[in-house]
Design a protein around this motif. Structure first.
Motif, mmCIF file in Angstrom:
data_model
loop_
_atom_site.group_PDB
_atom_site.id
_atom_site.type_symbol
_atom_site.label_atom_id
_atom_site.label_comp_id
_atom_site.label_asym_id
_atom_site.label_seq_id
_atom_site.Cartn_x
_atom_site.Cartn_y
_atom_site.Cartn_z
ATOM 1 N N THR A 12 46.319 53.509 46.047
ATOM 2 C CA THR A 12 45.818 54.502 45.112
ATOM 3 C C THR A 12 45.344 53.789 43.851
ATOM 4 O OG1 THR A 12 47.413 56.114 45.943
ATOM 5 C CG2 THR A 12 46.368 56.606 43.843
ATOM 6 N N LEU A 13 44.077 53.988 43.507
ATOM 7 C CA LEU A 13 43.505 53.361 42.314
ATOM 8 C C LEU A 13 44.072 54.037 41.078
ATOM 9 C CD1 LEU A 13 41.430 51.359 41.118
ATOM 10 C CD2 LEU A 13 39.757 53.213 41.247
ATOM 11 N N LEU A 14 44.723 53.259 40.218
ATOM 12 C CA LEU A 14 45.312 53.796 38.996
ATOM 13 C C LEU A 14 44.378 53.654 37.802
ATOM 14 C CD1 LEU A 14 48.916 52.304 39.205
ATOM 15 C CD2 LEU A 14 48.167 54.598 39.839
ATOM 16 N N ASN A 15 43.710 52.497 37.719
ATOM 17 C CA ASN A 15 42.924 52.192 36.539
ATOM 18 C C ASN A 15 41.822 51.210 36.900
ATOM 19 O OD1 ASN A 15 42.287 52.134 33.778
ATOM 20 N ND2 ASN A 15 43.515 50.291 33.461
ATOM 21 N N ALA A 16 40.673 51.398 36.282
ATOM 22 C CA ALA A 16 39.570 50.451 36.425
ATOM 23 C C ALA A 16 38.965 50.238 35.043
ATOM 24 C CB ALA A 16 38.522 50.972 37.396
ATOM 25 N N THR A 17 38.916 48.990 34.610
ATOM 26 C CA THR A 17 38.434 48.665 33.279
ATOM 27 C C THR A 17 37.358 47.598 33.367
ATOM 28 O OG1 THR A 17 40.663 49.050 32.426
ATOM 29 C CG2 THR A 17 39.145 47.851 30.994
ATOM 30 N N VAL A 18 36.229 47.842 32.717
ATOM 31 C CA VAL A 18 35.180 46.831 32.654
ATOM 32 C C VAL A 18 35.575 45.838 31.563
ATOM 33 C CG1 VAL A 18 32.743 46.368 32.236
ATOM 34 C CG2 VAL A 18 33.416 48.467 33.412
ATOM 35 N N MET A 19 35.671 44.568 31.960
ATOM 36 C CA MET A 19 36.071 43.512 31.027
ATOM 37 C C MET A 19 34.870 43.028 30.223
ATOM 38 S SD MET A 19 39.232 43.433 32.008
ATOM 39 C CE MET A 19 39.929 41.969 31.314
ATOM 40 N N GLU A 20 35.128 42.319 29.151
ATOM 41 C CA GLU A 20 34.062 41.789 28.301
ATOM 42 C C GLU A 20 33.090 40.901 29.067
ATOM 43 O OE1 GLU A 20 34.422 39.587 24.399
ATOM 44 O OE2 GLU A 20 35.956 41.142 24.142
ATOM 45 N N ASP A 21 33.608 40.173 30.058
ATOM 46 C CA ASP A 21 32.751 39.259 30.826
ATOM 47 C C ASP A 21 31.996 39.974 31.950
ATOM 48 O OD1 ASP A 21 34.737 39.734 32.693
ATOM 49 O OD2 ASP A 21 35.420 37.661 32.813
ATOM 50 N N GLY A 22 32.136 41.312 32.045
ATOM 51 C CA GLY A 22 31.396 42.079 33.041
ATOM 52 C C GLY A 22 32.131 42.335 34.333
ATOM 53 N N ARG A 23 33.295 41.727 34.515
ATOM 54 C CA ARG A 23 34.072 41.987 35.727
ATOM 55 C C ARG A 23 34.791 43.326 35.599
ATOM 56 N NH1 ARG A 23 38.108 37.436 36.383
ATOM 57 N NH2 ARG A 23 38.140 37.677 34.134
ATOM 58 N N LEU A 24 35.166 43.887 36.746
ATOM 59 C CA LEU A 24 35.898 45.144 36.784
ATOM 60 C C LEU A 24 37.327 44.839 37.200
ATOM 61 C CD1 LEU A 24 35.439 48.223 36.480
ATOM 62 C CD2 LEU A 24 34.913 48.283 38.913
ATOM 63 N N ASN A 25 38.282 45.161 36.331
ATOM 64 C CA ASN A 25 39.699 44.921 36.576
ATOM 65 C C ASN A 25 40.285 46.217 37.133
ATOM 66 O OD1 ASN A 25 42.470 44.619 36.331
ATOM 67 N ND2 ASN A 25 42.377 43.601 34.359
ATOM 68 N N PHE A 28 45.922 48.995 41.407
ATOM 69 C CA PHE A 28 46.263 49.921 42.486
ATOM 70 C C PHE A 28 47.776 50.002 42.626
ATOM 71 C CE2 PHE A 28 42.145 48.248 43.645
ATOM 72 C CZ PHE A 28 41.474 49.313 44.233
ATOM 73 N N THR A 29 48.262 51.156 43.038
ATOM 74 C CA THR A 29 49.623 51.275 43.536
ATOM 75 C C THR A 29 49.537 51.194 45.049
ATOM 76 O OG1 THR A 29 50.489 52.627 41.734
ATOM 77 C CG2 THR A 29 51.603 52.829 43.834
ATOM 78 N N VAL A 30 50.407 50.398 45.642
ATOM 79 C CA VAL A 30 50.461 50.250 47.096
ATOM 80 C C VAL A 30 51.812 50.784 47.558
ATOM 81 C CG1 VAL A 30 50.315 48.642 49.028
ATOM 82 C CG2 VAL A 30 49.057 48.161 46.913
ATOM 83 N N VAL A 31 51.780 51.711 48.506
ATOM 84 C CA VAL A 31 53.013 52.250 49.084
ATOM 85 C C VAL A 31 53.026 51.863 50.553
ATOM 86 C CG1 VAL A 31 54.361 54.321 49.580
ATOM 87 C CG2 VAL A 31 52.992 54.204 47.483
ATOM 88 N N PHE A 38 54.494 49.093 44.916
ATOM 89 C CA PHE A 38 54.269 48.077 43.898
ATOM 90 C C PHE A 38 52.822 48.181 43.452
ATOM 91 C CE2 PHE A 38 53.707 46.319 48.107
ATOM 92 C CZ PHE A 38 52.484 45.673 48.052
ATOM 93 N N ASN A 39 52.515 47.546 42.327
ATOM 94 C CA ASN A 39 51.148 47.539 41.808
ATOM 95 C C ASN A 39 50.494 46.192 42.069
ATOM 96 O OD1 ASN A 39 51.528 50.104 40.826
ATOM 97 N ND2 ASN A 39 51.904 49.464 38.743
ATOM 98 N N ILE A 40 49.179 46.229 42.332
ATOM 99 C CA ILE A 40 48.395 45.003 42.451
ATOM 100 C C ILE A 40 47.163 45.148 41.568
ATOM 101 C CG2 ILE A 40 49.148 44.427 44.793
ATOM 102 C CD1 ILE A 40 46.449 45.535 45.816
ATOM 103 N N THR A 41 46.642 44.024 41.130
ATOM 104 C CA THR A 41 45.418 44.008 40.344
ATOM 105 C C THR A 41 44.383 43.188 41.091
ATOM 106 O OG1 THR A 41 46.629 44.197 38.268
ATOM 107 C CG2 THR A 41 44.379 43.356 38.131
ATOM 108 N N LEU A 42 43.205 43.769 41.295
ATOM 109 C CA LEU A 42 42.101 43.089 41.957
ATOM 110 C C LEU A 42 40.904 43.093 41.021
ATOM 111 C CD1 LEU A 42 42.402 44.745 45.486
ATOM 112 C CD2 LEU A 42 43.240 42.499 44.803
#
Length: 87
Positions: A12-25, A28-31, A38-42
């Motif tokens: 489940t996508l919790l948050n998506a943030t566009v970073m200063e360098d243009g990448r998208l952070n 996700f919560t993984v069940v 647990f949460n992962i960041t991609l």
């Protein structure tokens, strides 16, 4: 909100943030097996982020729903999330 499921994991996508360098952070919560979570960041590379943000809405869905779907589709396509997109 779409959720990507594998045989025993739900993302489940919790948050998506566009970073200063243009990448998208993306966080996700993984069940797994409806027990462990647990949460992962991609990170989405800058070029792919631009493509996701430039995607047009053709099905009449909201911008947020469309963006969420495009993020899931990106991670499925790159193999970082394994599963199928469901509503």
């Amino acid at each position: 909100m779409p959720i990507t499921k594998t045989t025993n994991a739900v993302y489940t996508l919790l948050n998506a943030t566009v970073m200063e360098d243009g990448r998208l952070n993306c966080t996700f919560t993984v069940v797994i097996d409806n027990i462990t979570n647990f949460n992962i960041t991609l990170m989405v590379p800058e070029v792919a982020t631009a493509a996701i943000l430039d995607a047009t809405i053709t099905d009449g869905s909201s911008m947020r729903a469309n963006l969420t779907t495009k993020i899931y589709e990106h991670f499925i396509a790159t193999g970082e999330i394994v599963g199928t997109l469901t509503a």
